[in-house]
Design a protein around this motif. Structure first.
Motif: not given
Length: 155
Positions: A14-33
């Motif tokens: 689950a925690m590795r899935g969380l990392i995957q989700d965070v990195l996928t969001d960064v691909v889509t939206r970039g690093l916020p703030g």
């Protein structure tokens, strides 16, 4: 005897899935703030792909920073690839999620630590540090815990 629920490995996934989700969001939206990541990984993991000179320089583990200077971040179900600059030389790295030891976002004081324990037998309730014979037998286990961020703070 039937086996119990392996909560440790379920949390690990689950925690590795969380990392995957965070990195996928960064691909889509970039690093916020002010978000950025320190990712420490096992350079000897069989599926890690890094330049020979990097594995020679970092024979056990290496920490990379995803903040301002990274390119071509690609996220898959098994890991991620990114191009980072070392000096002025760009290098492509592939890091499987199973190779990650720590994932830290110091901007929000969030961190995960993954520990592998190959010495602890699944049917033996004795914690690994209390195992008297220190044998290498048994299945590989993965535990995860929240990382203390003090070591990543700038002084």
């Amino acid at each position: 005897m039937s086996r119990g629920i392996d909560y440790g490995n379920l949390m690990h996934r689950a925690m590795r899935g969380l990392i995957q989700d965070v990195l996928t969001d960064v691909v889509t939206r970039g690093l916020p703030g002010e978000h950025h990541f320190f990712i420490t990984f096992d350079t000897q993991h069989p599926d890690v792909e890094i330049a020979d000179w990097l594995s020679d320089r970092y024979p056990g583990e290496m920490t990379v920073v995803l903040q301002h200077r990274y390119d071509d971040l690609e996220v898959t179900d098994d890991g991620f690839a990114v191009t980072l600059s070392f000096g002025e030389a760009p290098e492509r790295l592939y890091i499987p999620y199973d190779a990650i030891r720590t994932f830290v976002d110091p901007s929000v004081e969030f961190g995960l630590r993954f520990e592998s324990n190959e010495e602890h037998d699944e049917d033996d309730p004795t914690p690994p540090e209390d195992d008297p014979d220190g044998s290498d037998e048994g299945e590989q286990h993965h535990d995860a815990e929240v990382v203390r961020l003090d070591s990543f703070r700038k002084t």
